[in-house]
Motif scaffolding. Structure first.
Motif, PDB file in Angstrom:
ATOM      1  N   ILE A  89     -40.902   9.263  61.764  1.00  0.00           N
ATOM      2  CA  ILE A  89     -40.592  10.610  61.286  1.00  0.00           C
ATOM      3  C   ILE A  89     -40.621  10.648  59.755  1.00  0.00           C
ATOM      4  CG2 ILE A  89     -38.814  12.393  61.191  1.00  0.00           C
ATOM      5  CD1 ILE A  89     -37.947  11.575  63.981  1.00  0.00           C
ATOM      6  N   ALA A  90     -40.110   9.591  59.123  1.00  0.00           N
ATOM      7  CA  ALA A  90     -40.116   9.530  57.659  1.00  0.00           C
ATOM      8  C   ALA A  90     -41.541   9.503  57.112  1.00  0.00           C
ATOM      9  CB  ALA A  90     -39.346   8.292  57.188  1.00  0.00           C
ATOM     10  N   ILE A  91     -42.425   8.776  57.778  1.00  0.00           N
ATOM     11  CA  ILE A  91     -43.826   8.736  57.341  1.00  0.00           C
ATOM     12  C   ILE A  91     -44.468  10.112  57.484  1.00  0.00           C
ATOM     13  CG2 ILE A  91     -46.099   7.767  57.867  1.00  0.00           C
ATOM     14  CD1 ILE A  91     -44.677   5.187  58.715  1.00  0.00           C
ATOM     15  N   ALA A  92     -44.220  10.793  58.603  1.00  0.00           N
ATOM     16  CA  ALA A  92     -44.772  12.132  58.809  1.00  0.00           C
ATOM     17  C   ALA A  92     -44.224  13.115  57.779  1.00  0.00           C
ATOM     18  CB  ALA A  92     -44.466  12.614  60.222  1.00  0.00           C
ATOM     19  N   SER A  93     -42.920  12.997  57.476  1.00  0.00           N
ATOM     20  CA  SER A  93     -42.315  13.868  56.477  1.00  0.00           C
ATOM     21  C   SER A  93     -42.929  13.635  55.096  1.00  0.00           C
ATOM     22  CB  SER A  93     -40.805  13.628  56.424  1.00  0.00           C
ATOM     23  OG  SER A  93     -40.199  14.415  55.438  1.00  0.00           O
ATOM     24  N   PHE A  94     -43.141  12.371  54.744  1.00  0.00           N
ATOM     25  CA  PHE A  94     -43.761  12.045  53.457  1.00  0.00           C
ATOM     26  C   PHE A  94     -45.154  12.644  53.365  1.00  0.00           C
ATOM     27  CE2 PHE A  94     -46.695   9.255  51.154  1.00  0.00           C
ATOM     28  CZ  PHE A  94     -46.136   9.296  49.878  1.00  0.00           C
ATOM     29  N   ALA A  95     -45.925  12.541  54.435  1.00  0.00           N
ATOM     30  CA  ALA A  95     -47.291  13.064  54.424  1.00  0.00           C
ATOM     31  C   ALA A  95     -47.294  14.586  54.267  1.00  0.00           C
ATOM     32  CB  ALA A  95     -48.013  12.659  55.705  1.00  0.00           C
ATOM     33  N   CYS A  96     -46.421  15.281  54.995  1.00  0.00           N
ATOM     34  CA  CYS A  96     -46.373  16.750  54.911  1.00  0.00           C
ATOM     35  C   CYS A  96     -45.942  17.206  53.521  1.00  0.00           C
ATOM     36  CB  CYS A  96     -45.410  17.300  55.968  1.00  0.00           C
ATOM     37  SG  CYS A  96     -45.984  17.122  57.672  1.00  0.00           S
ATOM     38  N   ILE A  97     -44.906  16.573  52.969  1.00  0.00           N
ATOM     39  CA  ILE A  97     -44.416  16.964  51.645  1.00  0.00           C
ATOM     40  C   ILE A  97     -45.471  16.699  50.586  1.00  0.00           C
ATOM     41  CG2 ILE A  97     -42.690  16.446  49.874  1.00  0.00           C
ATOM     42  CD1 ILE A  97     -40.704  15.923  52.134  1.00  0.00           C
ATOM     43  N   TYR A  98     -46.108  15.532  50.656  1.00  0.00           N
ATOM     44  CA  TYR A  98     -47.124  15.185  49.665  1.00  0.00           C
ATOM     45  C   TYR A  98     -48.289  16.174  49.703  1.00  0.00           C
ATOM     46  CZ  TYR A  98     -50.647  12.495  47.133  1.00  0.00           C
ATOM     47  OH  TYR A  98     -51.620  12.111  46.246  1.00  0.00           O
ATOM     48  N   ILE A  99     -48.760  16.487  50.903  1.00  0.00           N
ATOM     49  CA  ILE A  99     -49.925  17.374  51.027  1.00  0.00           C
ATOM     50  C   ILE A  99     -49.599  18.773  50.525  1.00  0.00           C
ATOM     51  CG2 ILE A  99     -51.472  18.497  52.675  1.00  0.00           C
ATOM     52  CD1 ILE A  99     -51.381  15.917  54.328  1.00  0.00           C
ATOM     53  N   HIS A 100     -48.445  19.321  50.915  1.00  0.00           N
ATOM     54  CA  HIS A 100     -48.164  20.697  50.509  1.00  0.00           C
ATOM     55  C   HIS A 100     -47.860  20.801  49.012  1.00  0.00           C
ATOM     56  CE1 HIS A 100     -43.868  21.446  49.625  1.00  0.00           C
ATOM     57  NE2 HIS A 100     -43.560  20.564  50.541  1.00  0.00           N
ATOM     58  N   LEU A 101     -47.269  19.767  48.405  1.00  0.00           N
ATOM     59  CA  LEU A 101     -47.046  19.801  46.963  1.00  0.00           C
ATOM     60  C   LEU A 101     -48.367  19.742  46.197  1.00  0.00           C
ATOM     61  CD1 LEU A 101     -43.894  17.531  46.454  1.00  0.00           C
ATOM     62  CD2 LEU A 101     -44.048  20.021  46.311  1.00  0.00           C
ATOM     63  N   VAL A 102     -49.269  18.879  46.656  1.00  0.00           N
ATOM     64  CA  VAL A 102     -50.572  18.785  46.004  1.00  0.00           C
ATOM     65  C   VAL A 102     -51.341  20.112  46.133  1.00  0.00           C
ATOM     66  CG1 VAL A 102     -52.830  17.678  46.132  1.00  0.00           C
ATOM     67  CG2 VAL A 102     -50.771  16.281  46.222  1.00  0.00           C
ATOM     68  N   CYS A 103     -51.331  20.688  47.325  1.00  0.00           N
ATOM     69  CA  CYS A 103     -52.067  21.943  47.539  1.00  0.00           C
ATOM     70  C   CYS A 103     -51.513  23.074  46.677  1.00  0.00           C
ATOM     71  CB  CYS A 103     -52.014  22.331  49.017  1.00  0.00           C
ATOM     72  SG  CYS A 103     -53.011  21.285  50.108  1.00  0.00           S
ATOM     73  N   TRP A 104     -50.197  23.225  46.637  1.00  0.00           N
ATOM     74  CA  TRP A 104     -49.615  24.322  45.869  1.00  0.00           C
ATOM     75  C   TRP A 104     -49.798  24.119  44.370  1.00  0.00           C
ATOM     76  CZ3 TRP A 104     -48.859  28.845  47.659  1.00  0.00           C
ATOM     77  CH2 TRP A 104     -48.483  29.046  48.986  1.00  0.00           C
ATOM     78  N   ASN A 105     -49.697  22.885  43.899  1.00  0.00           N
ATOM     79  CA  ASN A 105     -49.901  22.635  42.475  1.00  0.00           C
ATOM     80  C   ASN A 105     -51.336  22.955  42.044  1.00  0.00           C
ATOM     81  OD1 ASN A 105     -47.467  21.737  41.199  1.00  0.00           O
ATOM     82  ND2 ASN A 105     -47.545  19.909  42.456  1.00  0.00           N
ATOM     83  N   ILE A 106     -52.298  22.489  42.841  1.00  0.00           N
ATOM     84  CA  ILE A 106     -53.698  22.770  42.505  1.00  0.00           C
ATOM     85  C   ILE A 106     -53.987  24.259  42.609  1.00  0.00           C
ATOM     86  CG2 ILE A 106     -56.088  22.356  43.185  1.00  0.00           C
ATOM     87  CD1 ILE A 106     -55.281  19.590  44.116  1.00  0.00           C
ATOM     88  N   ALA A 107     -53.455  24.923  43.642  1.00  0.00           N
ATOM     89  CA  ALA A 107     -53.692  26.358  43.816  1.00  0.00           C
ATOM     90  C   ALA A 107     -53.099  27.154  42.656  1.00  0.00           C
ATOM     91  CB  ALA A 107     -53.089  26.828  45.134  1.00  0.00           C
ATOM     92  N   SER A 108     -51.906  26.791  42.188  1.00  0.00           N
ATOM     93  CA  SER A 108     -51.282  27.516  41.079  1.00  0.00           C
ATOM     94  C   SER A 108     -52.052  27.321  39.779  1.00  0.00           C
ATOM     95  CB  SER A 108     -49.833  27.067  40.897  1.00  0.00           C
ATOM     96  OG  SER A 108     -49.765  25.716  40.485  1.00  0.00           O
ATOM     97  N   GLN A 109     -52.560  26.127  39.552  1.00  0.00           N
ATOM     98  CA  GLN A 109     -53.343  25.881  38.335  1.00  0.00           C
ATOM     99  C   GLN A 109     -54.663  26.652  38.361  1.00  0.00           C
ATOM    100  OE1 GLN A 109     -53.738  21.639  37.890  1.00  0.00           O
ATOM    101  NE2 GLN A 109     -51.525  21.310  37.864  1.00  0.00           N
TER     102      GLN A 109
END
Length: 318
Positions: A89-109
Motif C-alpha cells: 500500500i505504501a508503494i502504491a501511495s508513493f506512486a500516486c502522490i509522485y505522479i499527481h505532483l509531477v503532473c500538476w507542477n508541469i501543468a501549472s508551469q
C-alpha cells in the motif's frame, strides 16, 4: 490584460482557468491524469487504517495465545501478511502522490507560460494612452506577481486538495462500514472544524488585509518621499512624513498582533477539538469492547482503532 468574465457559475471559474489560453492535448492529459491520481492518492491511507486495525487484532490474539501456551506459526504468518500488505500500500501511495505532483507542477508551469505569452501579446496591441493610466512598474509587477500566484494556485495545491477530499470521503465510507454507531458520533468533527475554520479564517483574513493595507500605505509614503527628497527638505516636511510613516507602521503592528492572536486561538481550538474527539472515540470504544467481553457485542479493538484513527485524520482540516 483583463480576463473575460466566466460564462459558467462563479465556482466553476477555477476549472476554466485550468484550460485557459488554448491548451494542447498534453495540457489536458496532464490535468486529467493529475486529477485521477490525486483522487487515487487519498484512498491508501484509509486502507492503511483498516490493515492497522487487523494488525492490532492479530497481535492481541497472538499475545493471548502465548499466554495460554497455544501460540503457533499461524499468528505470526497472519502478522507478516499484514506487514507485507502495508508495504504494498505504501508503494502504491508513493506512486500516486509522485505522479499527481509531477503532473500538476508541469501543468501549472505550462499554464503560466501560456498566460504570459497572451498577456504580452495583448499589451503590445494597446494604444500608448493605455499605459499613461498605469503606474510605473505595474505592468512588470503583474507579469511576474499575478502570474506567479496563478502558477502557485494551479500547481500541486490542487492535487493535495483533491487528495484530502478523496481521503475524507473514503475515510467516512470505511468508518461507517466498520462501526456505524461510533462513526456517527465522530461526524460531529466536521461541523466543529468547519465552524472553527470559517470564524477563525474570517478574522485572520480581515487582519491580513488590514496589515497589507497599512504596509502598502507606509511603502508608498516612503517611496514618494525618497523620490522627492529634495522637495521634502525644502518644505521642511520631513517630520510630518516621519510621523505619518510611524503611524502606518504602528497600525500595522496592531493588526499583526491581532492576526497572530486569532491564528493562535484557531490553532488551539483545532487541537482541542481533535483531542476531544479522540477521547470520545476511545471512551465509547472501550464501552463497546467491555460489552464484547461480556458477550453483548462483537466489536474488536482493531475496529475501534480503525474508526477513530481514520475519522479523526479524515476530518482534520489540512
Amino acid at each position: 490584460m483583463a480576463f473575460k468574465k466566466p460564462s459558467l457559475v462563479p465556482y466553476l471559474a477555477f476549472f476554466q482557468l485550468l484550460f485557459y489560453a488554448n491548451p494542447t492535448w498534453l495540457d489536458k492529459l496532464l490535468v486529467c491524469t493529475g486529477a485521477l491520481f490525486a483522487i487515487a492518492a487519498g484512498v491508501p491511507f484509509p486502507l492503511i487504517g483498516i490493515v492497522f486495525g487487523q494488525l492490532v487484532d492479530d497481535i492481541n490474539d497472538a499475545t493471548c495465545s502465548n499466554r495460554e501456551g497455544t501460540g503457533g506459526n499461524e499468528d505470526m504468518s497472519s502478522i507478516n501478511e499484514k506487514v507485507l500488505l502495508l508495504v504494498y500500500i505504501a508503494i502504491a501511495s508513493f506512486a500516486c502522490i509522485y505522479i499527481h505532483l509531477v503532473c500538476w507542477n508541469i501543468a501549472s508551469q505550462r499554464l503560466a507560460q501560456r498566460i504570459r505569452d497572451r498577456y504580452l501579446r495583448n499589451l503590445l496591441r494597446q494604444d500608448l494612452a493605455f499605459f499613461d493610466n498605469l503606474q510605473s512598474g505595474e505592468v512588470s509587477s503583474r507579469l511576474n506577481g499575478d502570474i506567479s500566484a496563478i502558477e502557485g494556485g494551479t500547481g500541486e495545491k490542487v492535487g493535495v486538495a483533491l487528495t484530502c477530499l478523496s481521503f475524507c470521503v473514503t475515510a467516512y465510507i470505511v468508518g461507517f462500514i466498520k462501526n456505524a454507531e461510533l462513526a456517527g458520533m465522530l461526524v460531529s468533527l466536521i461541523p466543529a472544524f468547519l465552524l472553527m475554520a470559517v470564524i477563525g479564517g474570517h478574522y485572520v483574513g480581515k487582519y491580513t488585509v488590514s496589515l497589507g493595507g497599512y504596509f502598502g500605505s507606509a511603502s508608498a509614503l516612503a517611496s514618494e518621499a525618497l523620490s522627492n527628497v529634495g522637495l521634502v527638505h525644502a518644505l521642511g516636511a520631513n517630520e510630518r512624513l516621519e510621523e505619518k510613516f510611524r503611524g502606518h507602521l504602528g497600525n500595522a503592528r496592531q493588526a499583526g498582533i491581532r492576526k497572530a492572536i486569532a491564528a493562535a486561538i484557531m490553532a488551539g481550538l483545532l487541537y482541542f477539538i481533535a483531542f476531544s474527539a479522540s477521547a470520545l472515540g476511545y471512551w465509547q470504544g472501550s464501552l463497546r469492547i467491555a460489552d464484547t467481553v461480556d458477550g453483548r457485542g462483537n466489536d474488536t479493538i482493531g475496529e475501534i482503532y480503525t474508526v477513530t484513527f481514520i475519522l479523526l485524520d479524515g476530518s482534520y482540516p489540512y
